[in-house]
Design an enzyme around this catalytic site. Structure first.
Site, PDB file in Angstrom:
ATOM      1  N   GLY A 171      45.894   9.428  24.591  1.00 39.88           N
ATOM      2  CA  GLY A 171      46.918  10.005  25.467  1.00 39.88           C
ATOM      3  C   GLY A 171      46.915  11.524  25.473  1.00 39.88           C
ATOM      4  O   GLY A 171      46.192  12.169  24.720  1.00 39.88           O
ATOM      5  N   GLY A 206      47.918  14.443  24.224  1.00 44.22           N
ATOM      6  CA  GLY A 206      48.573  14.902  23.004  1.00 44.22           C
ATOM      7  C   GLY A 206      49.012  16.354  23.095  1.00 44.22           C
ATOM      8  O   GLY A 206      49.883  16.798  22.354  1.00 44.22           O
ATOM      9  N   LYS A 210      47.954  22.874  29.240  1.00 43.43           N
ATOM     10  CA  LYS A 210      47.298  22.421  28.011  1.00 43.43           C
ATOM     11  C   LYS A 210      47.724  23.353  26.888  1.00 43.43           C
ATOM     12  O   LYS A 210      47.496  24.558  26.942  1.00 43.43           O
ATOM     13  CB  LYS A 210      45.774  22.451  28.174  1.00 43.43           C
ATOM     14  CG  LYS A 210      45.033  21.947  26.936  1.00 43.43           C
ATOM     15  CD  LYS A 210      43.585  21.642  27.262  1.00 43.43           C
ATOM     16  CE  LYS A 210      42.798  21.243  26.015  1.00 43.43           C
ATOM     17  NZ  LYS A 210      41.386  20.960  26.332  1.00 43.43           N
ATOM     18  N   ASP A 243      49.737  19.322  16.676  1.00 42.60           N
ATOM     19  CA  ASP A 243      50.911  20.109  17.057  1.00 42.60           C
ATOM     20  C   ASP A 243      51.117  20.279  18.561  1.00 42.60           C
ATOM     21  O   ASP A 243      52.090  20.893  18.989  1.00 42.60           O
ATOM     22  CB  ASP A 243      50.818  21.495  16.408  1.00 42.60           C
ATOM     23  CG  ASP A 243      49.509  22.204  16.758  1.00 42.60           C
ATOM     24  OD1 ASP A 243      48.755  21.681  17.609  1.00 42.60           O
ATOM     25  OD2 ASP A 243      49.248  23.276  16.183  1.00 42.60           O
ATOM     26  N   ARG A 283      41.122   9.398  33.586  1.00 43.07           N
ATOM     27  CA  ARG A 283      39.902   9.317  32.777  1.00 43.07           C
ATOM     28  C   ARG A 283      39.483   7.856  32.634  1.00 43.07           C
ATOM     29  O   ARG A 283      40.308   6.954  32.833  1.00 43.07           O
ATOM     30  CB  ARG A 283      40.196   9.875  31.372  1.00 43.07           C
ATOM     31  CG  ARG A 283      40.715  11.298  31.400  1.00 43.07           C
ATOM     32  CD  ARG A 283      41.764  11.511  30.310  1.00 43.07           C
ATOM     33  NE  ARG A 283      42.383  12.831  30.429  1.00 43.07           N
ATOM     34  CZ  ARG A 283      41.918  13.938  29.858  1.00 43.07           C
ATOM     35  NH1 ARG A 283      40.852  13.866  29.095  1.00 43.07           N
ATOM     36  NH2 ARG A 283      42.511  15.091  30.036  1.00 43.07           N
ATOM     37  N   ASP A 304      37.385   9.192  26.825  1.00 46.87           N
ATOM     38  CA  ASP A 304      38.651   9.817  27.222  1.00 46.87           C
ATOM     39  C   ASP A 304      38.408  11.187  27.851  1.00 46.87           C
ATOM     40  O   ASP A 304      39.330  11.792  28.390  1.00 46.87           O
ATOM     41  CB  ASP A 304      39.598   9.950  26.022  1.00 46.87           C
ATOM     42  CG  ASP A 304      38.952  10.658  24.846  1.00 46.87           C
ATOM     43  OD1 ASP A 304      37.904  10.178  24.380  1.00 46.87           O
ATOM     44  OD2 ASP A 304      39.465  11.700  24.400  1.00 46.87           O
ATOM     45  N   ASN A 305      37.174  11.667  27.766  1.00 44.04           N
ATOM     46  CA  ASN A 305      36.833  12.952  28.377  1.00 44.04           C
ATOM     47  C   ASN A 305      35.949  12.770  29.605  1.00 44.04           C
ATOM     48  O   ASN A 305      35.260  13.703  30.026  1.00 44.04           O
ATOM     49  CB  ASN A 305      36.136  13.855  27.357  1.00 44.04           C
ATOM     50  CG  ASN A 305      37.067  14.273  26.226  1.00 44.04           C
ATOM     51  OD1 ASN A 305      38.284  14.225  26.377  1.00 44.04           O
ATOM     52  ND2 ASN A 305      36.505  14.669  25.107  1.00 44.04           N
TER      53      ASN A 305
HETATM   54  P1  AMP Z   1      39.904  16.126  22.658  1.00 43.74           P
HETATM   55  O1  AMP Z   1      38.970  16.110  21.499  1.00 43.74           O
HETATM   56  O2  AMP Z   1      40.430  17.503  22.994  1.00 43.74           O
HETATM   57  O3  AMP Z   1      39.381  15.418  23.849  1.00 43.74           O
HETATM   58  O4  AMP Z   1      41.202  15.352  22.194  1.00 43.74           O
HETATM   59  C1  AMP Z   1      41.196  14.010  21.783  1.00 43.74           C
HETATM   60  C2  AMP Z   1      42.615  13.530  21.610  1.00 43.74           C
HETATM   61  O5  AMP Z   1      43.304  14.322  20.625  1.00 43.74           O
HETATM   62  C3  AMP Z   1      43.462  13.605  22.865  1.00 43.74           C
HETATM   63  O6  AMP Z   1      44.351  12.524  22.859  1.00 43.74           O
HETATM   64  C4  AMP Z   1      44.206  14.912  22.683  1.00 43.74           C
HETATM   65  O7  AMP Z   1      45.389  14.934  23.412  1.00 43.74           O
HETATM   66  C5  AMP Z   1      44.455  14.918  21.194  1.00 43.74           C
HETATM   67  N1  AMP Z   1      44.595  16.282  20.667  1.00 43.74           N
HETATM   68  C6  AMP Z   1      43.619  17.206  20.483  1.00 43.74           C
HETATM   69  N2  AMP Z   1      44.135  18.352  19.990  1.00 43.74           N
HETATM   70  C7  AMP Z   1      45.464  18.173  19.870  1.00 43.74           C
HETATM   71  C8  AMP Z   1      46.563  18.984  19.424  1.00 43.74           C
HETATM   72  N3  AMP Z   1      46.407  20.234  18.994  1.00 43.74           N
HETATM   73  N4  AMP Z   1      47.781  18.444  19.456  1.00 43.74           N
HETATM   74  C9  AMP Z   1      47.995  17.193  19.880  1.00 43.74           C
HETATM   75  N5  AMP Z   1      47.026  16.369  20.288  1.00 43.74           N
HETATM   76  C10 AMP Z   1      45.766  16.844  20.293  1.00 43.74           C
HETATM   77 MG    MG Z   2      40.112  15.014  25.535  1.00 44.68          MG
END
Ligand code: AMP
Ligand code: MG
Length: 518
Positions: free
Chosen positions: A100, A102, A123, A135, A200, A270-271
């Protein structure tokens, strides 16, 4: 600042009844209402004037105090309906369950003056029900990287999510950059990302993984209606046409990344955009010396799953996961298999066309393919800058090219000498192929100029801008953006930005080594 909103995502899809930020598994719903968390001192560091215009906003709007408040997450405009969306995903080949948004919060779906719809998404605007252990914030260095690369990719003509603004929050964020027990406080920032859709592959995988076929169907129907209105038909035939379209768009995207030397770095499902857009700029990188095994992502250093040369096959693997998720909607999975086959065909077609364009040939025949494969093998072992090599190749007449013309493309003088004869031989083959080609000299040059960018967002260029911004000077962001808005043009006086990676950047954090910690 006036923007009209038409929030079709929350209006058309089931939402989560709970309205708090408590971390939880959200079932039966595709989104959760959540407001950005306020920040102490939002300050606009950069905007995309190009995208401002598209959205019907002016530079005066961007300079207004309200803009910093809204795109720093401190205020909402009338008509916004902030929410985080719910998706899952395969990370590094393994099913990871619910992920989700995050740290992404969609503010609403803006309607541009031309009628097109654009989701505006912050973001780094604070926690959501999907923040897991993190966070919800983003650091300045990663936000600069996402802001610049989104726009650079767009101006290269490659499908991507866009970036409207980069806002410093005035708050610190603590990150352990290499997960090695050295956390540090870094400045925080927020990017406003913009796309017709942020759906996604993982959005469809999550309800499928839970056996919630009704929600899966609702989501697929919505995605087709909103994002693929041109597709005709109904039922399984429509679903099949939609899947095939996603597969073909993904194939074209992979071929385009290979053309310009972009390495995404984290091709988890998810990306992967359901629109075939480049999405989620994290530990991405750009190829300097041609190396199909290069991965910028230290988190991926072991298996190198997301290395440059594997991107096309990972694109297929990700589509296989999407096909599996969609299979409950089909009585017979033959159309899904056909979609996966279409991926291979579309990739081959686009890749051949790109190969021909990069060499300035009218046809990407087997001969052109062999020329390219041999060139790539040579560039790899001779450590040659891919971007400079191709640009230089297109600048002279094919029969007048000498090895010395490529002096700037080498990273290692010894290797340049050792592999010189092979270059001479390859140039001779190339010249004779060009002589037989249907293009005239001018046609060849123009084709090559438009296929081989002069300016790419090399990691070291961005790192210099980041270092300056950390020292208090954010003007480098807009300077670099301006260069990247015309990547195929020669820009006199800006040769610096077309230069090869300097020695200092070879093994430097932020240049060749990045992690997911952002
Ligand atoms: P990513 O590696 O950026 O594609 O993130 C993978 C998952 O981790 C996604 O669900 C993001 O929303 C969550 N996520 C990454 N960084 C953070 C953060 N600083 N705070 C909350 N969720 C995060
Ligand atoms: Mg992502």
């Amino acid at each position: 600042m006036k923007i009209r909103f038409d929030n079709r995502f929350p209006a058309g899809l089931p939402g989560d009844p709970e309205r708090t930020n408590r971390l939880r598994q959200v079932e039966g719903a595709v989104w959760s209402a959540v407001e950005p968390s306020p920040v102490p001192a939002p300050r606009v560091l950069a905007v995309s004037t190009d995208l401002l215009k598209t959205l019907g906003l002016t530079e005066a709007d961007a300079a207004s105090p309200a803009f910093a408040q809204v795109f720093g997450g401190n205020a909402l405009l009338e008509g916004m309906q902030p929410h985080a969306s719910n998706y899952g995903g395969h990370q590094f080949g393994n099913w990871a369950g619910q992920l989700g948004d995050g740290r992404a919060i969609t503010l609403g779906e803006a309607v541009a003056p031309d009628g097109r719809h654009w989701e505006l998404q912050l973001k780094g605007a604070g926690p959501t029900p999907y923040s897991r252990r993190a966070d919800g914030r983003a650091v300045l260095r990663s936000s600069i990287r996402e802001f610049l690369c989104s726009e650079a990719m767009h101006h290269l003509g490659i499908p991507t999510t866009r970036a409207l603004s980069l806002v410093a929050t005035g708050d610190d964020v603590v990150r352990d950059m290499f997960y090695d027990g050295h956390p540090e406080a870094e400045p925080g920032a927020i990017v406003c990302r913009v796309a017709p859709s942020f759906l996604r592959f993982g959005h469809f995988e999550l309800p499928a993984s839970r056996g919630d076929i009704e929600l899966l169907r609702t989501l697929v129907d919505f995605a087709i209606r909103r994002d693929y209105p041109q597709l005709q038909g109904s039922g399984e035939a429509l679903y099949a046409a939609w899947f095939r379209e996603i597969a073909e768009r993904t194939a074209r995207l992979m071929a385009e990344w290979m053309r310009v030397g972009f390495v995404h770095g984290v091709m988890n499902t998810d990306n992967m955009s359901a629109l075939g857009l480049t999405i989620d700029y994290g530990p991405y990188g750009w190829i300097d010396n041609y190396d199909p095994d290069f991965t910028p992502n230290t988190t991926d250093a072991q298996g190198r799953r997301y290395r440059f040369g594997w991107q096309p096959r990972i694109g297929l693997w990700n589509l296989q996961q999407l096909a599996a998720a969609l299979s409950p909607l089909f009585s017979d999975i033959t159309p899904l298999q056909a979609g996966l086959e279409a991926y291979g065909q579309e990739f081959a077609r686009t890749d051949r066309r790109n190969i021909a364009r990069k060499l300035g040939l009218s046809d990407g025949d087997d001969d052109a393919l062999t020329l390219t494969r041999d060139l790539q093998a040579w560039m790899h072992k001779a450590e040659v800058d891919m971007t400079i090599f191709f640009r230089t190749l297109g600048e002279g007449d094919a029969d007048a090219l000498t090895p010395d013309a490529f002096a700037d493309a080498f990273y290692d003088e010894a290797k340049r000498e050792i592999h010189r004869d092979e270059l001479v031989a390859w140039l001779a083959r190339y010249a004779s192929r060009v002589a037989d080609d249907a293009f005239d000299a001018a046609g060849r040059r123009e084709t090559m100029r438009l296929a081989n960018p002069k300016y790419i967002l090399r990691n070291w260029l961005t790192q210099e801008v980041i270092d300056r911004a950390h020292a208090g000077d954010a003007s480098g962001i807009t300077e670099l953006l301006n260069v990247m808005q015309r990547p195929y043009d020669d820009q006199p006086g800006r040769e610096y930005f077309a230069g090869k990676r300097p020695d200092w950047a070879r093994n430097k954090a932020g240049c060749s080594m990045l992690s997911c910690s952002s």
